[in-house]
Design an enzyme around this catalytic site. Structure first.
Site, PDB file in Angstrom:
ATOM      1  N   TYR A 142      -4.066  22.958  46.986  1.00  0.00           N
ATOM      2  CA  TYR A 142      -4.364  22.403  45.658  1.00  0.00           C
ATOM      3  C   TYR A 142      -3.853  20.970  45.524  1.00  0.00           C
ATOM      4  CZ  TYR A 142      -6.081  26.646  43.365  1.00  0.00           C
ATOM      5  OH  TYR A 142      -6.831  27.725  42.979  1.00  0.00           O
ATOM      6  N   LYS A 193      -2.272  33.685  56.548  1.00  0.00           N
ATOM      7  CA  LYS A 193      -3.138  33.790  57.723  1.00  0.00           C
ATOM      8  C   LYS A 193      -2.488  33.032  58.887  1.00  0.00           C
ATOM      9  CE  LYS A 193      -7.644  33.916  57.980  1.00  0.00           C
ATOM     10  NZ  LYS A 193      -7.972  35.227  58.600  1.00  0.00           N
ATOM     11  N   ASP A 226      -6.898  38.147  54.316  1.00  0.00           N
ATOM     12  CA  ASP A 226      -8.238  38.739  54.196  1.00  0.00           C
ATOM     13  C   ASP A 226      -8.143  40.266  54.180  1.00  0.00           C
ATOM     14  OD1 ASP A 226      -7.385  38.585  56.847  1.00  0.00           O
ATOM     15  OD2 ASP A 226      -9.371  38.198  57.687  1.00  0.00           O
ATOM     16  N   ASP A 250      -4.844  32.667  44.010  1.00  0.00           N
ATOM     17  CA  ASP A 250      -5.960  32.493  43.075  1.00  0.00           C
ATOM     18  C   ASP A 250      -7.008  33.574  43.323  1.00  0.00           C
ATOM     19  OD1 ASP A 250      -7.565  31.162  41.133  1.00  0.00           O
ATOM     20  OD2 ASP A 250      -8.726  30.268  42.763  1.00  0.00           O
ATOM     21  N   ASP A 254      -7.924  37.350  41.144  1.00  0.00           N
ATOM     22  CA  ASP A 254      -9.223  37.709  40.554  1.00  0.00           C
ATOM     23  C   ASP A 254      -9.679  39.078  41.072  1.00  0.00           C
ATOM     24  OD1 ASP A 254      -9.429  35.250  39.133  1.00  0.00           O
ATOM     25  OD2 ASP A 254     -11.599  35.198  39.456  1.00  0.00           O
TER      26      ASP A 254
HETATM   27  C1  IPM Z   1      -8.932  26.565  36.643  1.00  0.00           C
HETATM   28  C2  IPM Z   1      -8.297  26.582  37.996  1.00  0.00           C
HETATM   29  C3  IPM Z   1      -7.661  25.262  38.269  1.00  0.00           C
HETATM   30  C4  IPM Z   1      -7.292  27.732  38.175  1.00  0.00           C
HETATM   31  C5  IPM Z   1      -6.782  27.760  39.606  1.00  0.00           C
HETATM   32  O1  IPM Z   1      -7.586  27.643  40.556  1.00  0.00           O
HETATM   33  O2  IPM Z   1      -5.574  27.889  39.787  1.00  0.00           O
HETATM   34  C6  IPM Z   1      -7.763  29.129  37.822  1.00  0.00           C
HETATM   35  O3  IPM Z   1      -8.764  29.600  38.658  1.00  0.00           O
HETATM   36  C7  IPM Z   1      -6.590  30.085  37.815  1.00  0.00           C
HETATM   37  O4  IPM Z   1      -6.676  31.135  38.460  1.00  0.00           O
HETATM   38  O5  IPM Z   1      -5.595  29.806  37.136  1.00  0.00           O
HETATM   39 MG    MG Z   2      -8.419  31.597  39.344  1.00  0.00          MG
END
Ligand code: IPM
Ligand code: MG
Ligand code: NAD
Length: 370
Positions: A142, A193, A226, A250, A254
């Site tokens: 990042y 990884k 992975d 990240d 999700d």
């Molecule tokens: C919006 C973006 C910068 C952020 C990230 O990638 O960290 C989001 O996806 C998160 O999970 O907080």
């Molecule tokens: Mg995210």
């Protein structure tokens, strides 16, 4: 009574819609005398770009630096697809994380009993799930330099992002993960990884060393990132705390969100280092989800991820553990009563909008307070 300064940054899309419900919760706890909350509001993301030409202004950054906690909604959306890269909405969030030194992002994924049927996985896979992803938040790909697109002599373009970690960056996030594991089921799974990335090799070495020297009583396993994504979908209850870098965190969070039923359920706390003099740390509380342009403006967003992020603020910034437990219980009870926003609906449940869900949580808080 303690006074806590809150900076509220609703952001874009559904950000202001879900934050309006959090503000009701903050006001309720204020009235109950849990603490005096002094709130200020600022702009971040596309809304800040529209007002100031930047994804967050220096003035709002100064307010964030001065706050005891920042409450963050969400940023981004198609309206800002063509703004310069350095001014895109997401840059506001990244600046907050970097400038406040919020290196530890705690993303708990808990499957509420009433929601086991809302997950896209079989109920027995997710029932009782309670895992915590500890994501490194101020390093890695990042922020690593160089980060650029250059034009080559032959006219092609070449894009570069740099994955970069130092020993101390890995050590401090590792310690956060082990400390938290000690308060839970005493197990850390470190995802990287090392088979492909030099940063993964260093990550694994440092985690192993910190474990041996400081936390030998905690169980440690190493898992390739992975495989970890696959295992999260196969049998997530094998995990307690997962520690990983910024990008893997990240993505894995999700994935974890869908175990709980919806991205609209996952809260998070982004924490800085504790100041040894004051015992305080910089902190920003943010749902894991984004600005959800597809449902923005419809009053349909699930406010629970953002409300539960305030519960994390009560727990981690204000040490108001009873209040945090009460808020978590109110959310659990409202879900058990069959109320749902559209993202978590299932058979025989009653679908309501964002504001009605917030109001139901306040009503349940009132009931629990007696
Ligand atoms: C919006 C973006 C910068 C952020 C990230 O990638 O960290 C989001 O996806 C998160 O999970 O907080
Ligand atoms: Mg995210
Ligand atoms: N922390 C943040 O501000 C943050 C996090 C992730 C993405 N984003 C940004 O948000 C924008 C949209 O990104 P995206 O669509 O990939 O991800 P998103 O999280 O905004 O949405 C993904 C899906 O989940 C649903 N969803 C998300 N939150 C929900 C909620 N509270 N209630 C009900 N449904 C919900 C959305 O409707 C959508 O279908 C992009 O600009 C992205 O950069 C911001």
């Amino acid at each position: 009574m303690a006074t806590h300064k809150l900076l509220i940054l609703p952001g874009d899309g559904i950000g202001p819609e879900v934050m309006a419900e959090v503000e009701k919760v903050v006001a309720w706890f204020g009235k109950q005398g849990v603490a005096a909350f002094e709130t200020e509001r600022g702009l971040v993301g596309g809304s800040a770009y529209d007002a100031h030409g930047e994804a967050i202004s220096n003035g709002d950054m100064a307010l964030a630096q001065a706050a005891d906690a920042v409450l963050f909604g969400a940023v981004g959306g198609p309206k800002w697809a063509d703004v310069p890269y350095s001014k895109r909405p997401e840059a506001g969030l990244l600046r907050l994380r970097k400038d406040l030194g919020l290196f530890a992002n705690l993303r708990p994924a808990i499957c509420f009993p009433a929601l086991a049927a809302a997950s896209s996985l079989k109920p027995e896979v997710v029932e009782g799930l309670d895992i915590l992803i500890v994501r490194e938040l101020t390093g890695g790909v990042y922020f690593g330099e160089p980060k650029e697109i250059v034009t080559l002599e032959d006219g092609q373009q070449r894009a570069v992002d740099t994955q970069l970690y130092t020993t101390s960056e890995i050590e401090r996030i590792t310690r956060v993960a082990f400390e938290l594991a000690k308060t839970r089921r005493n197990k850390v799974s470190s995802a990287e990884k090392h088979n492909v990335m030099r940063s993964g090799v260093l990550w694994k070495q440092v985690v192993t060393r910190v474990h041996k020297a400081e936390f030998p009583e905690v169980e440690l396993e190493h898992v390739l990132a992975d495989n970890c994504a696959m295992q999260l979908v196969r049998w997530p209850k094998q995990y307690d705390v997962i520690v990983c870098d910024n990008l893997f965190g990240d993505i894995l969070s999700d994935v974890a969100a869908m175990l709980t039923g919806s991205l609209g359920m996952l809260p998070s706390a982004s924490l800085g280092a504790e100041d040894p003099a004051t015992g305080k740390r910089k902190a920003l509380y943010e749902p894991v989800h984004g600005s959800a342009p597809d449902i923005a403006g419809k009053g349909a967003a699930n406010p629970i991820a953002t409300i539960s992020s305030f519960s994390m603020a009560l727990r981690y910034s204000f040490k108001a553990i009873e209040a945090a437990d009460m808020l978590d219980k109110a959310v659990t009870n409202v879900l058990a009563s069959g109320l749902r926003t559209a993202d978590i609906k299932s058979d025989n449940t009653h679908v309501v909008g964002t504001a009605a869900m917030g109001d139901a949580i306040i009503k349940e808080l009132q009931h629990l307070a007696g």
